[in-house]
Structure formats: C-alpha cells, structure tokens
Design a protein around this motif. Structure first.
Motif, PDB file in Angstrom:
ATOM      1  N   ASP A  51       0.814  -1.214   0.000  1.00  0.00           N
ATOM      2  CA  ASP A  51       0.000   0.000   0.000  1.00  0.00           C
ATOM      3  C   ASP A  51       0.853   1.272   0.000  1.00  0.00           C
ATOM      4  OD1 ASP A  51       1.017  -0.282   2.536  1.00  0.00           O
ATOM      5  OD2 ASP A  51      -0.880   0.006   3.581  1.00  0.00           O
ATOM      6  N   CYS A  79       2.255   4.718  -1.363  1.00  0.00           N
ATOM      7  CA  CYS A  79       1.597   5.748  -2.159  1.00  0.00           C
ATOM      8  C   CYS A  79       2.434   7.021  -2.170  1.00  0.00           C
ATOM      9  CB  CYS A  79       0.213   6.042  -1.578  1.00  0.00           C
ATOM     10  SG  CYS A  79      -0.734   7.199  -2.578  1.00  0.00           S
ATOM     11  N   SER A 129       1.507  10.466  -2.806  1.00  0.00           N
ATOM     12  CA  SER A 129       0.210  11.126  -2.940  1.00  0.00           C
ATOM     13  C   SER A 129       0.261  12.575  -3.398  1.00  0.00           C
ATOM     14  CB  SER A 129      -0.561  11.037  -1.621  1.00  0.00           C
ATOM     15  OG  SER A 129       0.195  11.610  -0.591  1.00  0.00           O
ATOM     16  N   LEU A 170       3.087   0.168  -5.583  1.00  0.00           N
ATOM     17  CA  LEU A 170       3.188   1.615  -5.393  1.00  0.00           C
ATOM     18  C   LEU A 170       2.164   2.314  -6.266  1.00  0.00           C
ATOM     19  CD1 LEU A 170       4.685   4.206  -4.372  1.00  0.00           C
ATOM     20  CD2 LEU A 170       6.063   4.040  -6.454  1.00  0.00           C
ATOM     21  N   LYS A 171       1.447   3.265  -5.684  1.00  0.00           N
ATOM     22  CA  LYS A 171       0.492   4.097  -6.425  1.00  0.00           C
ATOM     23  C   LYS A 171       1.046   5.509  -6.453  1.00  0.00           C
ATOM     24  CE  LYS A 171      -3.904   5.468  -7.589  1.00  0.00           C
ATOM     25  NZ  LYS A 171      -3.727   6.369  -8.673  1.00  0.00           N
ATOM     26  N   VAL A 172       1.191   6.062  -7.667  1.00  0.00           N
ATOM     27  CA  VAL A 172       1.626   7.450  -7.832  1.00  0.00           C
ATOM     28  C   VAL A 172       0.398   8.207  -8.329  1.00  0.00           C
ATOM     29  CG1 VAL A 172       3.237   9.025  -8.957  1.00  0.00           C
ATOM     30  CG2 VAL A 172       3.954   6.686  -8.407  1.00  0.00           C
ATOM     31  N   SER A 173      -0.175   9.027  -7.457  1.00  0.00           N
ATOM     32  CA  SER A 173      -1.512   9.565  -7.721  1.00  0.00           C
ATOM     33  C   SER A 173      -1.545  10.983  -8.280  1.00  0.00           C
ATOM     34  CB  SER A 173      -2.353   9.490  -6.449  1.00  0.00           C
ATOM     35  OG  SER A 173      -1.731  10.192  -5.410  1.00  0.00           O
ATOM     36  N   PHE A 222       0.182   4.368 -11.968  1.00  0.00           N
ATOM     37  CA  PHE A 222       0.451   5.803 -11.964  1.00  0.00           C
ATOM     38  C   PHE A 222      -0.542   6.542 -12.848  1.00  0.00           C
ATOM     39  CE2 PHE A 222       3.056   3.767 -15.161  1.00  0.00           C
ATOM     40  CZ  PHE A 222       2.891   4.551 -16.285  1.00  0.00           C
ATOM     41  N   ASP A 223      -0.734   7.832 -12.522  1.00  0.00           N
ATOM     42  CA  ASP A 223      -1.626   8.680 -13.309  1.00  0.00           C
ATOM     43  C   ASP A 223      -0.941   9.096 -14.604  1.00  0.00           C
ATOM     44  OD1 ASP A 223      -3.535   8.436 -11.386  1.00  0.00           O
ATOM     45  OD2 ASP A 223      -3.452  10.504 -10.686  1.00  0.00           O
TER      46      ASP A 223
END
Length: 142
Positions: A4, A6, A8, A26-29, A47-48
């Motif tokens: 989880d 991130c 952010s 990994l989330k790149v928001s 990723f966005d």
C-alpha cells in the motif's frame, strides 16, 4: 513487501525511483516527470501521468499500469514485464532491449471489449540482401 505504498502529492518536476523493491505495490496519484524501477522483483506501479517516461531496468516480474498518460516506456534487461496501457496511452513509444516475456495489455476496440494481451517479439532474423542488412521479427508458425 509493502502493498500500500503511495506517492500522494508529488510535483510535476519529481522523479520516482524504486531500487531493489520486492513484492511491493506503489500508487503514484499525480503527474510526475519520470518513474524508474531498478533491480525490482514482483513490483507493481500504478500511476496517473508521467511527463518524460518510465524506465524499467534489471527487473523481474514487474507490472506497470498507466491510468492517464505516458509518452515513453523503456524496458532494459528485464524478464516477465507487463505493461497495462489505457486508451489514452496507446500512442506510447515502447523501447525494449535484452528483455524477455514482455507483454502489453491494452483495451479492446470499444470500452465494452475485454483487454487484450500482446507479446513483444524477442527474437529477430537478420539477412544480408547484397547491399545491406535487414532485420525482421522472427515469425513462428504452428
């Protein structure tokens, strides 16, 4: 591995660099300049948008998913990489070298169609035609 992670509130000028991550997500928001995965195993990055591009080097069993836009993805010395592109990123340039089992998942022709998976060739045939060398993807029949 952390599932989880991130980033952010990155800035457009930021570069996200992952080194020797294993079994991570990994989330790149937000939009960043560049993302690099180096020597990672079983790592996924969602990723966005990325302005410059994404590099994956010396990695195994990694997945990248773009939600908005990516202009270029480079995969070098990797095994079992999956790239998941959305409709907006179908014009992405993908450069691969010394990599095996590279697959691209892309949307079908309409939003109701399922995603389809397309392998990137890893074998080539080079021939001399009397003037110059030409190289083509190896065609497998079967």
């Amino acid at each position: 591995g952390a599932k989880d992670l991130c980033v952010s509130e990155p800035l457009v000028k930021h570069t996200v660099y992952l080194f020797k991550c294993e079994d991570c997500v990994l989330k790149v928001s937000a939009k960043v300049n560049h993302i690099t995965l180096d020597s990672c195993k079983k790592t996924a990055v969602v990723f966005d948008s990325v302005m410059a591009g994404v590099d994956v080097v010396n990695s195994t069993s990694c997945t990248l998913q773009t939600l908005v836009k990516v202009p270029t993805i480079t995969v070098d010395k990797c095994d079992a990489t999956t790239l998941i592109l959305n409709r907006e990123s179908l014009d992405c340039e993908i450069v691969s070298a010394k990599s095996s089992a590279l697959n691209i998942q892309m949307p079908g022709k309409t939003d109701d169609d399922e995603f389809k998976e397309v392998p990137i060739p890893e074998q080539f045939v080079s021939k001399f035609d009397g003037d110059k060398w030409t190289t083509e993807c190896m065609a497998h029949s079967g």
